[in-house]
Design a protein around this motif. Structure first.
Motif, PDB file in Angstrom:
ATOM      1  N   PRO A  45      51.513 -70.345 -15.485  1.00 22.48           N
ATOM      2  CA  PRO A  45      50.905 -69.712 -16.656  1.00 22.48           C
ATOM      3  C   PRO A  45      49.811 -70.563 -17.309  1.00 22.48           C
ATOM      4  N   THR A  46      49.650 -71.815 -16.861  1.00 24.97           N
ATOM      5  CA  THR A  46      48.636 -72.696 -17.437  1.00 24.97           C
ATOM      6  C   THR A  46      47.249 -72.221 -17.007  1.00 24.97           C
ATOM      7  N   PRO A  47      46.376 -71.851 -17.959  1.00 29.21           N
ATOM      8  CA  PRO A  47      45.055 -71.343 -17.571  1.00 29.21           C
ATOM      9  C   PRO A  47      44.091 -72.453 -17.132  1.00 29.21           C
ATOM     10  N   PHE A  48      44.204 -73.631 -17.762  1.00 25.55           N
ATOM     11  CA  PHE A  48      43.296 -74.720 -17.428  1.00 25.55           C
ATOM     12  C   PHE A  48      43.874 -76.039 -17.914  1.00 25.55           C
ATOM     13  N   TRP A  49      43.302 -77.123 -17.378  1.00 28.29           N
ATOM     14  CA  TRP A  49      43.602 -78.474 -17.833  1.00 28.29           C
ATOM     15  C   TRP A  49      42.359 -79.004 -18.529  1.00 28.29           C
ATOM     16  N   VAL A  50      42.553 -79.784 -19.578  1.00 29.21           N
ATOM     17  CA  VAL A  50      41.466 -80.530 -20.205  1.00 29.21           C
ATOM     18  C   VAL A  50      41.880 -81.994 -20.162  1.00 29.21           C
ATOM     19  N   VAL A  51      41.062 -82.808 -19.500  1.00 29.04           N
ATOM     20  CA  VAL A  51      41.390 -84.215 -19.285  1.00 29.04           C
ATOM     21  C   VAL A  51      40.216 -85.068 -19.747  1.00 29.04           C
ATOM     22  N   SER A  52      40.494 -86.034 -20.607  1.00 29.12           N
ATOM     23  CA  SER A  52      39.454 -86.957 -21.059  1.00 29.12           C
ATOM     24  C   SER A  52      38.947 -87.786 -19.886  1.00 29.12           C
ATOM     25  N   SER A  53      37.649 -88.109 -19.920  1.00 31.95           N
ATOM     26  CA  SER A  53      37.046 -88.940 -18.882  1.00 31.95           C
ATOM     27  C   SER A  53      35.769 -89.564 -19.416  1.00 31.95           C
ATOM     28  N   ARG A  54      35.560 -90.823 -19.084  1.00 30.32           N
ATOM     29  CA  ARG A  54      34.306 -91.479 -19.457  1.00 30.32           C
ATOM     30  C   ARG A  54      33.162 -91.019 -18.551  1.00 30.32           C
ATOM     31  N   HIS A  55      33.516 -90.490 -17.386  1.00 28.88           N
ATOM     32  CA  HIS A  55      32.520 -90.032 -16.402  1.00 28.88           C
ATOM     33  C   HIS A  55      32.862 -88.607 -15.973  1.00 28.88           C
ATOM     34  N   PRO A  56      32.703 -87.631 -16.870  1.00 23.78           N
ATOM     35  CA  PRO A  56      33.129 -86.265 -16.539  1.00 23.78           C
ATOM     36  C   PRO A  56      32.360 -85.639 -15.385  1.00 23.78           C
ATOM     37  N   VAL A  57      31.095 -85.955 -15.218  1.00 20.08           N
ATOM     38  CA  VAL A  57      30.314 -85.363 -14.125  1.00 20.08           C
ATOM     39  C   VAL A  57      30.833 -85.873 -12.784  1.00 20.08           C
ATOM     40  N   GLU A  58      31.114 -87.173 -12.696  1.00 23.35           N
ATOM     41  CA  GLU A  58      31.634 -87.747 -11.452  1.00 23.35           C
ATOM     42  C   GLU A  58      33.032 -87.206 -11.140  1.00 23.35           C
ATOM     43  N   ALA A  79      41.539 -72.539 -29.113  1.00 23.83           N
ATOM     44  CA  ALA A  79      42.125 -73.146 -27.917  1.00 23.83           C
ATOM     45  C   ALA A  79      43.323 -72.354 -27.416  1.00 23.83           C
ATOM     46  N   ASP A  80      43.516 -72.380 -26.115  1.00 23.17           N
ATOM     47  CA  ASP A  80      44.654 -71.696 -25.502  1.00 23.17           C
ATOM     48  C   ASP A  80      45.874 -72.596 -25.619  1.00 23.17           C
ATOM     49  N   PRO A  81      46.962 -72.129 -26.226  1.00 21.38           N
ATOM     50  CA  PRO A  81      48.146 -72.980 -26.410  1.00 21.38           C
ATOM     51  C   PRO A  81      48.869 -73.302 -25.103  1.00 21.38           C
ATOM     52  N   LEU A  82      48.554 -72.601 -24.034  1.00 18.52           N
ATOM     53  CA  LEU A  82      49.200 -72.871 -22.749  1.00 18.52           C
ATOM     54  C   LEU A  82      48.441 -73.895 -21.909  1.00 18.52           C
ATOM     55  N   ALA A  83      47.303 -74.355 -22.394  1.00 16.47           N
ATOM     56  CA  ALA A  83      46.496 -75.311 -21.638  1.00 16.47           C
ATOM     57  C   ALA A  83      47.207 -76.666 -21.584  1.00 16.47           C
ATOM     58  N   PHE A  84      47.014 -77.372 -20.479  1.00 16.63           N
ATOM     59  CA  PHE A  84      47.517 -78.730 -20.319  1.00 16.63           C
ATOM     60  C   PHE A  84      46.412 -79.674 -20.779  1.00 16.63           C
ATOM     61  N   VAL A 106      39.653 -75.312 -14.454  1.00 15.11           N
ATOM     62  CA  VAL A 106      40.139 -73.931 -14.499  1.00 15.11           C
ATOM     63  C   VAL A 106      41.017 -73.711 -13.269  1.00 15.11           C
ATOM     64  N   LEU A 107      42.219 -73.159 -13.496  1.00 18.12           N
ATOM     65  CA  LEU A 107      43.191 -72.998 -12.414  1.00 18.12           C
ATOM     66  C   LEU A 107      43.196 -71.587 -11.841  1.00 18.12           C
ATOM     67  N   ASP A 108      43.585 -71.516 -10.579  1.00 16.52           N
ATOM     68  CA  ASP A 108      43.753 -70.242  -9.883  1.00 16.52           C
ATOM     69  C   ASP A 108      45.100 -70.295  -9.171  1.00 16.52           C
ATOM     70  N   ASP A 109      46.170 -70.217  -9.961  1.00 19.52           N
ATOM     71  CA  ASP A 109      47.526 -70.254  -9.423  1.00 19.52           C
ATOM     72  C   ASP A 109      48.333 -69.171 -10.124  1.00 19.52           C
ATOM     73  N   PRO A 110      48.612 -68.058  -9.442  1.00 19.78           N
ATOM     74  CA  PRO A 110      49.330 -66.959 -10.092  1.00 19.78           C
ATOM     75  C   PRO A 110      50.741 -67.329 -10.528  1.00 19.78           C
ATOM     76  N   ALA A 111      51.322 -68.369  -9.932  1.00 17.45           N
ATOM     77  CA  ALA A 111      52.684 -68.766 -10.293  1.00 17.45           C
ATOM     78  C   ALA A 111      52.723 -69.672 -11.523  1.00 17.45           C
ATOM     79  N   VAL A 136      44.569 -79.753  -5.507  1.00 24.10           N
ATOM     80  CA  VAL A 136      43.194 -79.267  -5.698  1.00 24.10           C
ATOM     81  C   VAL A 136      42.991 -77.869  -5.126  1.00 24.10           C
ATOM     82  N   ARG A 137      43.904 -77.382  -4.304  1.00 20.83           N
ATOM     83  CA  ARG A 137      43.757 -76.016  -3.785  1.00 20.83           C
ATOM     84  C   ARG A 137      43.889 -74.978  -4.903  1.00 20.83           C
ATOM     85  N   HIS A 138      44.464 -75.359  -6.048  1.00 21.89           N
ATOM     86  CA  HIS A 138      44.606 -74.440  -7.180  1.00 21.89           C
ATOM     87  C   HIS A 138      43.450 -74.544  -8.178  1.00 21.89           C
ATOM     88  N   VAL A 139      42.444 -75.341  -7.861  1.00 19.07           N
ATOM     89  CA  VAL A 139      41.294 -75.513  -8.754  1.00 19.07           C
ATOM     90  C   VAL A 139      40.282 -74.408  -8.467  1.00 19.07           C
TER      91      VAL A 139
END
Length: 164
Positions: free
Chosen positions: A139-152, A113-118, A132-137, A91-94
């Motif tokens: 190349p993945t710009p962001f993750w998209v993960v399905s969730s029934r409770h995205p706000v939580e 869509a960004d083809p490098l996204a996870f 959205v990631l903040d890791d210079p090492a 989570v330090r890279h979030v």
């Protein structure tokens, strides 16, 4: 004079603890088993003897296994990590987390869509989060993960990041 019992300590929950399993809807189980049963009955009508039961012995367990496999993905925030199946993100890279509804998910995963996204996306689940990631090492710009409770899930990720 009676002594009052000592209060039991409240269970401690790690900041940002969250867990979810991306199972298939319950009605898929009914429909899948009904289709497997009907297909087994069709094949049963054309066979005699012990071979007549073979379609049921094969199709019903195969249907259960397929539906269980489709709903195997787990999403969790624990121990300073976002865990999606076997992928782990500290989570330090979030940098930011955006909860998405069905329309927002469609936009993020659409034409631009960004083809490098996870991406771990389940079409039967409407919501998702964009991490959205903040890791210079990486190349993945962001993750998209399905969730029934995205706000939580977004709140849990941000709480875990801020606690770390």
């Amino acid at each position: 004079m009676s002594q009052s019992p000592s209060p039991t300590p409240a269970p401690t929950v790690a900041p940002g603890a969250y867990a979810e399993r991306l199972t298939v809807p319950w009605w898929w189980w009914l429909g899948g088993l009904a289709v497997a049963g009907l297909l087994g009955a069709e094949l049963w009508l054309g066979a005699t003897g012990p071979r007549a039961w073979l379609p049921f012995v094969l199709l019903l367990p195969a249907t259960v296994a397929a539906l269980a496999w489709l709903g195997r993905i787990r999403v969790a925030v624990a121990d300073g990590e976002l865990r999606v199946d076997d992928a782990r993100l500290p989570v330090r890279h979030v940098a930011d987390v955006v909860p998405l509804d069905a329309a927002g998910r469609r936009e993020v995963l659409g034409v631009g869509a960004d083809p490098l996204a996870f991406v771990v996306q389940r079409p039967w689940i409407g919501g998702a989060v964009q991490v959205v990631l903040d890791d210079p090492a990486d190349p993945t710009p962001f993750w998209v993960v399905s969730s029934r409770h995205p706000v939580e899930l977004a709140a849990a990720l941000l709480a875990a990041r801020d606690a770390g």
